[in-house]
Every structure is written in C-alpha cells, then in structure tokens.
Design an enzyme around this catalytic site. Sequence first.
Site, PDB file in Angstrom:
ATOM      1  N   ASP A  11      95.660 -41.768  13.808  1.00  0.00           N
ATOM      2  CA  ASP A  11      95.813 -43.000  14.694  1.00  0.00           C
ATOM      3  C   ASP A  11      94.488 -43.134  15.374  1.00  0.00           C
ATOM      4  O   ASP A  11      93.640 -42.177  15.694  1.00  0.00           O
ATOM      5  CB  ASP A  11      96.676 -42.485  15.744  1.00  0.00           C
ATOM      6  CG  ASP A  11      98.057 -42.728  15.084  1.00  0.00           C
ATOM      7  OD1 ASP A  11      98.212 -42.494  13.918  1.00  0.00           O
ATOM      8  OD2 ASP A  11      99.316 -42.503  16.163  1.00  0.00           O
ATOM      9  N   HIS A 155      94.523 -37.548  14.566  1.00  0.00           N
ATOM     10  CA  HIS A 155      93.741 -38.838  15.321  1.00  0.00           C
ATOM     11  C   HIS A 155      92.470 -38.792  14.783  1.00  0.00           C
ATOM     12  O   HIS A 155      91.845 -37.872  14.205  1.00  0.00           O
ATOM     13  CB  HIS A 155      93.808 -38.409  16.742  1.00  0.00           C
ATOM     14  CG  HIS A 155      95.175 -38.857  17.417  1.00  0.00           C
ATOM     15  ND1 HIS A 155      96.185 -37.467  17.518  1.00  0.00           N
ATOM     16  CD2 HIS A 155      95.714 -39.892  17.943  1.00  0.00           C
ATOM     17  CE1 HIS A 155      97.198 -38.315  18.125  1.00  0.00           C
ATOM     18  NE2 HIS A 155      96.888 -39.653  18.426  1.00  0.00           N
TER      19      HIS A 155
HETATM   20 ZN    ZN Z   1      97.195 -43.860  19.529  1.00  0.00          ZN
END
Ligand code: ZN
Length: 200
Positions: A11, A155
């Site tokens: 992400d 991430h």
């Molecule tokens: Zn995020």
Amino acid sequence: VTAGYVGLTYDDGPHAGTTMPLLDALRAGGALATFFIWGAHADDHPDLLRAIASAGMWIGNHTYTHPYLTRLAEQAVVEEIARTQRTIQAITGQAPTLFRPPYGDTDDGVRAQADRLGLSEVLWTVDSRDWDGARTADIVEAAASLRDGDIILMHDLGHRATVDAVEPVLAGLSARGLRPGRIVFAPGPDDVARPVAVAP
Ligand SMILES: [Zn+2]
C-alpha cells in the site's frame, strides 16, 4: 504440488525509496503482487507507477490523499476514489477494479460509493505491521501464518524491512507449497463474496 495462493499487497506507493527495490525483489522471486496506489503519490512519481504496471503487478485504488473515509461527506469520498481512478488510468491506461480504504476505515456508505465507481473493497487477513516498525524477521513471521486464499498487508512507503522481507517471505511460502496469487472475489461458506487470492 501447490497448496494454494496468497495475496501479497503493498500500500501507499509509489515511493522513490522502495518501489523499484520491491519490484526487483519480486521479479527475482518470480512473484506478482497487488499495489494499492495513493493517488497523490502516483502524480508525484508517474514513472514509478508505470514501472509497477510494466512489471505486470496488479494495481488497486487507495484514494488520493489517504484520509479516514468514514469521516468525510459522501461527495468527498467519491472525489477521493474517482480522482485516484482518473490518475491511475491517465498514467497506466488501466482502471483498477480493487479498492482498499486507508487504515481499513470503511462502512456501508464508503463501500456503496466504491461500488458505484466499479470498485470492490479489499481489506486483508494478515497484517505484517511493517507500518508499525516491524523488522524483517517479524514480517517473515507474519507471512508464515498465511494460508490458502489469505491476503497480507505490507507497504511501499520507504520501509527497508519490507524490501528485505520479500526474498525470505517468498522462500517461506514456497517451502509450504504456497504461491503469490491474484486477488478475486469468491463466495465464502456463507455464500457472501469475499476477496481471496487465486492462481495468477
Ligand atoms: Zn495506506
């Protein structure tokens, strides 16, 4: 023999520090992942978003400014999602069908707006906690709990531990017969469609 598939998700990118190293590590391991794109970051680094698309990775919508969507008015929710959709489409030529609300903050209203824009909501079943300072070994341990169909949250936001975890995570999955897969919607035991990882 394949024991199943798991969805690797990254992400918040693209990010100048980690997008290319992540792509290199995934490519080296012959793995594909889903990148949930932060629209403003895509506008900052369109070349990196193109690199993600060129590498054959799947691309999802993660809003434009990464707000808590349930705190916004309906029109602001629509704009966050729609603007990101336009951005990704302008840069890559493809329109995402998967959507992940920032912080997993969602409700029926958010889901309805995403749905109206042609997007299906994808959360996760395992959190690597790389956003919370997890070390590479912690991320590998989190991935060791993945089972067929599971989706892990990681991430693309400058965390070195996440990049360093790619190779050992892939090795651990492979040792258990699991492979990185594509996220689709399939009915669960209750007949409600839910996101699961399947063969690419
Ligand atoms: Zn995020």
